[in-house]
Design an enzyme around this catalytic site. Sequence first.
Site, PDB file in Angstrom:
ATOM      1  N   ASP A  10      14.429 -29.117  -5.558  1.00 35.25           N
ATOM      2  CA  ASP A  10      14.145 -28.601  -6.909  1.00 35.25           C
ATOM      3  C   ASP A  10      12.676 -28.863  -7.231  1.00 35.25           C
ATOM      4  O   ASP A  10      12.025 -29.711  -6.608  1.00 35.25           O
ATOM      5  CB  ASP A  10      15.024 -29.286  -7.964  1.00 35.25           C
ATOM      6  CG  ASP A  10      14.818 -28.676  -9.356  1.00 35.25           C
ATOM      7  OD1 ASP A  10      15.025 -27.462  -9.501  1.00 35.25           O
ATOM      8  OD2 ASP A  10      14.413 -29.398 -10.276  1.00 35.25           O
ATOM      9  N   SER A  11      12.185 -28.141  -8.235  1.00 37.89           N
ATOM     10  CA  SER A  11      10.803 -28.343  -8.676  1.00 37.89           C
ATOM     11  C   SER A  11      10.626 -29.733  -9.292  1.00 37.89           C
ATOM     12  O   SER A  11       9.504 -30.208  -9.412  1.00 37.89           O
ATOM     13  CB  SER A  11      10.432 -27.276  -9.701  1.00 37.89           C
ATOM     14  OG  SER A  11      11.281 -27.400 -10.822  1.00 37.89           O
ATOM     15  N   CYS A  73      17.362 -24.781  -7.406  1.00 42.43           N
ATOM     16  CA  CYS A  73      16.385 -24.404  -8.419  1.00 42.43           C
ATOM     17  C   CYS A  73      16.459 -22.887  -8.523  1.00 42.43           C
ATOM     18  O   CYS A  73      16.281 -22.184  -7.524  1.00 42.43           O
ATOM     19  CB  CYS A  73      14.995 -24.848  -7.953  1.00 42.43           C
ATOM     20  SG  CYS A  73      13.645 -24.258  -8.976  1.00 42.43           S
ATOM     21  N   GLU A 158      11.928 -32.515 -18.676  1.00 46.45           N
ATOM     22  CA  GLU A 158      11.069 -33.296 -17.759  1.00 46.45           C
ATOM     23  C   GLU A 158      10.402 -34.461 -18.490  1.00 46.45           C
ATOM     24  O   GLU A 158      10.150 -35.506 -17.902  1.00 46.45           O
ATOM     25  CB  GLU A 158       9.995 -32.403 -17.123  1.00 46.45           C
ATOM     26  CG  GLU A 158      10.523 -31.445 -16.057  1.00 46.45           C
ATOM     27  CD  GLU A 158      10.804 -32.094 -14.703  1.00 46.45           C
ATOM     28  OE1 GLU A 158      10.041 -32.971 -14.276  1.00 46.45           O
ATOM     29  OE2 GLU A 158      11.817 -31.709 -14.073  1.00 46.45           O
ATOM     30  N   CYS A 192      19.275 -22.256 -15.062  1.00 47.94           N
ATOM     31  CA  CYS A 192      18.220 -23.205 -14.680  1.00 47.94           C
ATOM     32  C   CYS A 192      18.894 -24.552 -14.528  1.00 47.94           C
ATOM     33  O   CYS A 192      19.672 -24.971 -15.401  1.00 47.94           O
ATOM     34  CB  CYS A 192      17.140 -23.268 -15.757  1.00 47.94           C
ATOM     35  SG  CYS A 192      15.931 -24.581 -15.457  1.00 47.94           S
ATOM     36  N   HIS A 194      17.909 -27.430 -14.842  1.00 45.06           N
ATOM     37  CA  HIS A 194      17.564 -28.451 -15.834  1.00 45.06           C
ATOM     38  C   HIS A 194      18.466 -28.388 -17.073  1.00 45.06           C
ATOM     39  O   HIS A 194      18.623 -29.381 -17.777  1.00 45.06           O
ATOM     40  CB  HIS A 194      16.124 -28.266 -16.332  1.00 45.06           C
ATOM     41  CG  HIS A 194      15.075 -28.778 -15.402  1.00 45.06           C
ATOM     42  ND1 HIS A 194      14.820 -28.196 -14.183  1.00 45.06           N
ATOM     43  CD2 HIS A 194      14.209 -29.813 -15.520  1.00 45.06           C
ATOM     44  CE1 HIS A 194      13.834 -28.851 -13.589  1.00 45.06           C
ATOM     45  NE2 HIS A 194      13.444 -29.836 -14.378  1.00 45.06           N
TER      46      HIS A 194
HETATM   47  N1  DGL Z   1      15.156 -26.281 -12.460  1.00 48.39           N
HETATM   48  C1  DGL Z   1      14.521 -25.103 -12.052  1.00 48.39           C
HETATM   49  C2  DGL Z   1      15.359 -23.868 -12.209  1.00 48.39           C
HETATM   50  O1  DGL Z   1      16.552 -23.967 -11.971  1.00 48.39           O
HETATM   51  C3  DGL Z   1      13.063 -24.907 -12.311  1.00 48.39           C
HETATM   52  C4  DGL Z   1      12.475 -25.350 -13.551  1.00 48.39           C
HETATM   53  C5  DGL Z   1      10.970 -25.211 -13.480  1.00 48.39           C
HETATM   54  O2  DGL Z   1      10.378 -25.871 -12.623  1.00 48.39           O
HETATM   55  O3  DGL Z   1      10.423 -24.436 -14.262  1.00 48.39           O
HETATM   56  O4  DGL Z   1      14.866 -22.823 -12.502  1.00 48.39           O
END
Ligand code: DGL
Length: 275
Positions: A10-11, A73, A158, A192, A194
């Site tokens: 993941d990012s 991600c 984050e 996403c 997150h």
């Molecule tokens: N968690 C990631 C996603 O599912 C990326 C969030 C990001 O780095 O902008 O898109």
Amino acid sequence: MSKKPIGIFDSGYGGLTVLKSLTDQLPEYDYIYIGDNARTPYGTRSFDVVYEYTLQAVKTFFEMGCELVILACNTASAKALRNIQQNDLPRLAPNKRVLGVIRPSAEIVGTHTTSKHVGILGTTGTVNSNSYVIEINKLHPQIQITQEACPIWVPLVENNQFDNEGGSYFVKHHIDNILQKDSQIDTLILGCTHYPILIDLIKKHTPENITILSQGEIVAASLKDYLKRHPEIDVKCSKNGNTTYFTTDAPAAFDKNAKLFLGKIIQSKKIHLID
Ligand code: DGL
């Protein structure tokens, strides 16, 4: 043949919501998690840059011996997965596999919506890529899809800044927006990884009759099924129930924030992704 862990990328922290479901549903496997925290967020970056960073992560997992990598991600899945599968894998490692998180969610959504109106909440990158629209339309052409980019949600997570009035405002703002665009939506996909961290706030601002789909369980169920259908991959995955964590930024900060996602204390190590 030595067996290796499954790579989870993941990012930043978001993929930990997927990892948590994987370790719940497939506890016997070993996992290596890499969070590219030094360069998060990916959601506002260009196609080329997300592809470049994601390919670096995939190469790093391959160097560690991983046979199977999950892009946990959506942004990386939307902007890099197809290129990696079609152009890089055949030349880098034709027998290894890289999977994403969009397809499993697209597959399952048809069984949840009655109104056939579905909303996608995602990063700007995921929304602009139209990946959800394309994937869902392929499988369920009768479903009408409405998207809403929520660019502030990842930074809120984050930076652990969502449990306050500001966080609540921005969550409500995007839920209201998408429901204003289409009032018949009965299913929302958190597109996403997150966003599950914001689930309490999201639920608070979403009418109760709307189903909210988080990806963790969906991806875990889909991986379970995949490994059953692909014993040739399954046999290459090590099974000692261990997870190793890497971050491209400071491990101390990663460990502190990871606790929020995993509900337990971990110890990560710093890593440089292969160029
Ligand atoms: N968690 C990631 C996603 O599912 C990326 C969030 C990001 O780095 O902008 O898109």
